[in-house]
Write a protein that holds these residues in place. Structure first.
Motif, PDB file in Angstrom:
ATOM      1  N   GLU A 100      -2.568  10.988  -5.890  1.00  7.28           N
ATOM      2  CA  GLU A 100      -3.638  10.161  -5.347  1.00  7.28           C
ATOM      3  C   GLU A 100      -4.107   9.119  -6.350  1.00  7.28           C
ATOM      4  O   GLU A 100      -4.408   7.985  -5.994  1.00  7.28           O
ATOM      5  CB  GLU A 100      -4.815  11.047  -4.925  1.00  7.28           C
ATOM      6  N   ILE A 103      -1.689   6.192  -6.453  1.00  9.05           N
ATOM      7  CA  ILE A 103      -1.777   5.393  -5.228  1.00  9.05           C
ATOM      8  C   ILE A 103      -3.020   4.492  -5.296  1.00  9.05           C
ATOM      9  O   ILE A 103      -2.954   3.282  -5.059  1.00  9.05           O
ATOM     10  CB  ILE A 103      -1.844   6.301  -3.979  1.00  9.05           C
ATOM     11  N   LEU A 104      -4.150   5.090  -5.663  1.00 10.74           N
ATOM     12  CA  LEU A 104      -5.386   4.312  -5.764  1.00 10.74           C
ATOM     13  C   LEU A 104      -5.287   3.241  -6.837  1.00 10.74           C
ATOM     14  O   LEU A 104      -5.770   2.135  -6.669  1.00 10.74           O
ATOM     15  CB  LEU A 104      -6.559   5.243  -6.083  1.00 10.74           C
ATOM     16  N   TYR A 107      -3.203   0.293  -5.432  1.00 12.81           N
ATOM     17  CA  TYR A 107      -3.950  -0.564  -4.507  1.00 12.81           C
ATOM     18  C   TYR A 107      -5.102  -1.265  -5.222  1.00 12.81           C
ATOM     19  O   TYR A 107      -5.411  -2.421  -4.942  1.00 12.81           O
ATOM     20  CB  TYR A 107      -4.471   0.238  -3.312  1.00 12.81           C
ATOM     21  N   GLY A 108      -5.739  -0.563  -6.152  1.00  9.18           N
ATOM     22  CA  GLY A 108      -6.860  -1.153  -6.877  1.00  9.18           C
ATOM     23  C   GLY A 108      -6.446  -2.356  -7.711  1.00  9.18           C
ATOM     24  O   GLY A 108      -7.194  -3.310  -7.868  1.00  9.18           O
ATOM     25  N   TYR A 114       2.135   0.527  -1.216  1.00  8.57           N
ATOM     26  CA  TYR A 114       2.556   1.551  -2.160  1.00  8.57           C
ATOM     27  C   TYR A 114       3.460   2.508  -1.405  1.00  8.57           C
ATOM     28  O   TYR A 114       3.041   3.122  -0.435  1.00  8.57           O
ATOM     29  CB  TYR A 114       1.329   2.280  -2.694  1.00  8.57           C
ATOM     30  N   ILE A 115       4.707   2.589  -1.818  1.00 14.17           N
ATOM     31  CA  ILE A 115       5.647   3.456  -1.112  1.00 14.17           C
ATOM     32  C   ILE A 115       6.133   4.543  -2.057  1.00 14.17           C
ATOM     33  O   ILE A 115       6.636   4.260  -3.144  1.00 14.17           O
ATOM     34  CB  ILE A 115       6.838   2.636  -0.564  1.00 14.17           C
ATOM     35  N   ALA A 116       5.943   5.787  -1.641  1.00 15.18           N
ATOM     36  CA  ALA A 116       6.430   6.901  -2.445  1.00 15.18           C
ATOM     37  C   ALA A 116       7.893   7.145  -2.090  1.00 15.18           C
ATOM     38  O   ALA A 116       8.250   7.258  -0.924  1.00 15.18           O
ATOM     39  CB  ALA A 116       5.588   8.140  -2.178  1.00 15.18           C
ATOM     40  N   LYS A 127      13.267   4.719   4.460  1.00 16.64           N
ATOM     41  CA  LYS A 127      12.073   3.995   4.032  1.00 16.64           C
ATOM     42  C   LYS A 127      12.445   2.614   3.495  1.00 16.64           C
ATOM     43  O   LYS A 127      11.753   1.640   3.739  1.00 16.64           O
ATOM     44  CB  LYS A 127      11.328   4.772   2.948  1.00 16.64           C
TER      45      LYS A 127
ATOM     46  N   THR B 135      -9.411  -0.978  -2.219  1.00 14.61           N
ATOM     47  CA  THR B 135      -8.147  -0.241  -2.129  1.00 14.61           C
ATOM     48  C   THR B 135      -7.688  -0.033  -0.676  1.00 14.61           C
ATOM     49  O   THR B 135      -6.560   0.376  -0.446  1.00 14.61           O
ATOM     50  CB  THR B 135      -8.261   1.143  -2.800  1.00 14.61           C
ATOM     51  N   PRO B 137      -6.012  -0.915   2.552  1.00 19.08           N
ATOM     52  CA  PRO B 137      -5.075  -1.974   2.944  1.00 19.08           C
ATOM     53  C   PRO B 137      -5.604  -2.800   4.120  1.00 19.08           C
ATOM     54  O   PRO B 137      -6.094  -2.252   5.097  1.00 19.08           O
ATOM     55  CB  PRO B 137      -3.819  -1.207   3.354  1.00 19.08           C
ATOM     56  N   TRP B 182       2.410   1.367   7.919  1.00 17.11           N
ATOM     57  CA  TRP B 182       1.370   1.870   7.016  1.00 17.11           C
ATOM     58  C   TRP B 182       1.263   3.383   7.034  1.00 17.11           C
ATOM     59  O   TRP B 182       0.872   3.997   6.036  1.00 17.11           O
ATOM     60  CB  TRP B 182       0.022   1.213   7.325  1.00 17.11           C
ATOM     61  N   VAL B 185       5.714   4.677   6.313  1.00 18.39           N
ATOM     62  CA  VAL B 185       6.500   4.169   5.201  1.00 18.39           C
ATOM     63  C   VAL B 185       5.643   4.087   3.937  1.00 18.39           C
ATOM     64  O   VAL B 185       5.979   4.646   2.912  1.00 18.39           O
ATOM     65  CB  VAL B 185       7.116   2.792   5.540  1.00 18.39           C
ATOM     66  N   ALA B 186       4.532   3.405   4.044  1.00 16.28           N
ATOM     67  CA  ALA B 186       3.659   3.275   2.875  1.00 16.28           C
ATOM     68  C   ALA B 186       2.808   4.531   2.715  1.00 16.28           C
ATOM     69  O   ALA B 186       2.607   5.283   3.666  1.00 16.28           O
ATOM     70  CB  ALA B 186       2.766   2.050   3.024  1.00 16.28           C
ATOM     71  N   ALA B 187       2.337   4.742   1.506  1.00 18.76           N
ATOM     72  CA  ALA B 187       1.349   5.800   1.267  1.00 18.76           C
ATOM     73  C   ALA B 187      -0.021   5.141   1.314  1.00 18.76           C
ATOM     74  O   ALA B 187      -0.282   4.197   0.576  1.00 18.76           O
ATOM     75  CB  ALA B 187       1.583   6.440  -0.097  1.00 18.76           C
ATOM     76  N   LEU B 188      -0.877   5.618   2.200  1.00 21.92           N
ATOM     77  CA  LEU B 188      -2.221   5.062   2.275  1.00 21.92           C
ATOM     78  C   LEU B 188      -3.089   5.703   1.201  1.00 21.92           C
ATOM     79  O   LEU B 188      -2.840   6.843   0.809  1.00 21.92           O
ATOM     80  CB  LEU B 188      -2.819   5.327   3.664  1.00 21.92           C
ATOM     81  N   PRO B 189      -4.089   4.974   0.731  1.00 22.23           N
ATOM     82  CA  PRO B 189      -4.967   5.580  -0.270  1.00 22.23           C
ATOM     83  C   PRO B 189      -5.664   6.802   0.315  1.00 22.23           C
ATOM     84  O   PRO B 189      -5.892   6.858   1.521  1.00 22.23           O
ATOM     85  CB  PRO B 189      -5.995   4.493  -0.578  1.00 22.23           C
ATOM     86  N   PRO B 190      -6.005   7.775  -0.521  1.00 24.49           N
ATOM     87  CA  PRO B 190      -6.684   8.966  -0.024  1.00 24.49           C
ATOM     88  C   PRO B 190      -8.059   8.627   0.534  1.00 24.49           C
ATOM     89  O   PRO B 190      -8.619   7.580   0.247  1.00 24.49           O
ATOM     90  CB  PRO B 190      -6.802   9.847  -1.260  1.00 24.49           C
TER      91      PRO B 190
END
Lengths: 147, 200
Positions: A100, A103-104, A107-108, A114-116, A127, B135, B137, B182, B185-190
């Motif tokens: 987490e 990921i944050l 984006y921050g 963000y692709i895992a 993917k 953060t 999207p 979203w 595919v993408a990981a969204l923020p928690p």
């Protein structure tokens, strides 16, 4: 709609480079021309057209790993997103970490997505194929800046 | 949550479909008689998959209708669509102000440009300046495909820019792709909700 999309892949894992190249050679990815650098410093050299990257195109999209030699993906991301010349270029983090906090952090710092990376090859390829599907067919990319 | 959902399931009508989801989860969609809306779902472990809260900021009722439809077609079970019809309401929703104190933190924001009160550029700018909410999207969803607007939005920090197609069919196709990208595919923020905690 036949225009070429220049994609800069910043990745040091050979298997991942292979899979990405494959996924971006078909379907919506066929219009994408892949440029590859294998460490964070080279990524910034490429962006700035510094030697040995004189004359390379400005990428329309950047795929950025996090764990990289010399400069890691977060440092590269921050350098791009705080530079008015590069800020508009979409950057997709593509990384094995799905914590987490990473990921944050991504984006921050302004990562566009963000692709895992999944561990299974099939899922990873799936993917990867979704990237041109979304960024080429669905989203509109910013206009290329003429140098 | 799981208990309540089970009751709903037993009381509900027609079985719609069962399919394997990601990570081996089984999703079962049901619809009440006479409606096409998915009502509930189960996963293998009988836990409810967490809903993706999508905030749509849009003042055109037709586009709201089409977006809602596309979401249901894409994966109606896992999306919860919230609608704000002007820019101020959008910010009130995100910042939990003015009657929105119970609003969930959106996982994804779909933002039009031409909006009453505050336009999409202003909303985008305020969101992306905020240390916590930046953060989330944001995907611009707009009728304009003028290069200036596209670049301006990316410079202001939008995560993606999608131009609305003019034909009904293309609209649905394109819109289905947004939540799918979203969420799958993408990981969204928690979901974490304490302001500032992530940017230490």
């Amino acid at each position: 709609m036949d225009k070429q999309i220049d994609v800069l892949l910043v990745e040091d894992n050979e298997d991942h480079i292979y899979l990405t190249r494959k996924a971006l050679s078909e379907g919506a990815g066929a219009q994408m021309k892949l440029h590859i650098v294998t460490d964070g410093e080279a990524a910034l050299d490429f962006m700035n057209h510094r030697a040995p990257y004189e004359g390379v195109p400005s990428p329309d999209l950047v795929l950025l790993d996090v764990k990289l030699p010399k400069k890691d993906g977060f440092e590269v991301l921050e350098a791009l997103k705080t530079d008015p010349r590069f800020r508009a270029i979409p950057v997709i983090m593509l990384t094995s970490s799905d914590t987490e906090s990473d990921i944050l952090r991504g984006y921050g710092l302004g990562s566009n997505a963000y692709i895992a990376k999944p561990i299974a090859f099939d899922e990873f390829s799936q993917k990867l194929r979704a990237i041109p599907e979304f960024w080429n067919r669905i989203a509109t990319l910013p206009a290329k800046k003429v140098p | 949550m799981s208990e309540r959902s089970r009751t709903e399931w037993e009381g509900l009508g027609e079985f719609l479909e069962k399919r394997m989801g990601e990570e081996g989860r089984i999703t079962i969609l049901f619809a009440s008689p006479g409606t096409m809306e998915a009502k509930t779902l189960f996963t293998e472990s009988e836990e409810i998959m967490s809903k993706v809260d999508v905030l749509l900021v849009e003042d055109n009722e037709d586009h709201i209708f089409l977006t809602r439809k596309a979401m249901l077609a894409a994966n109606g079970d896992t999306f919860s669509l919230h609608v704000a019809m002007d820019g101020e309401e959008a910010l009130d929703f995100v910042f939990k102000r003015g009657g929105h104190s119970d609003a969930p933190r959106p996982d994804l924001i779909l933002l039009d440009i031409n909006l009453p009160k505050k336009d999409g550029f202003q909303v985008l700018q305020e969101l992306k300046k905020h240390p916590d909410y930046r953060t989330i999207p944001v995907t611009m969803l707009t009728s304009s495909d003028a290069y200036n607007d596209v670049t301006k939005c990316y410079e202001l920090g939008t995560n993606a820019y999608v131009a609305k197609p003019t034909s009904f069919e293309e609209f649905t196709e394109k819109l289905k792709g947004i939540p799918l990208f979203w969420s799958r595919v993408a990981a969204l923020p928690p979901k974490g909700d304490e302001p500032g905690k992530e940017l230490s």
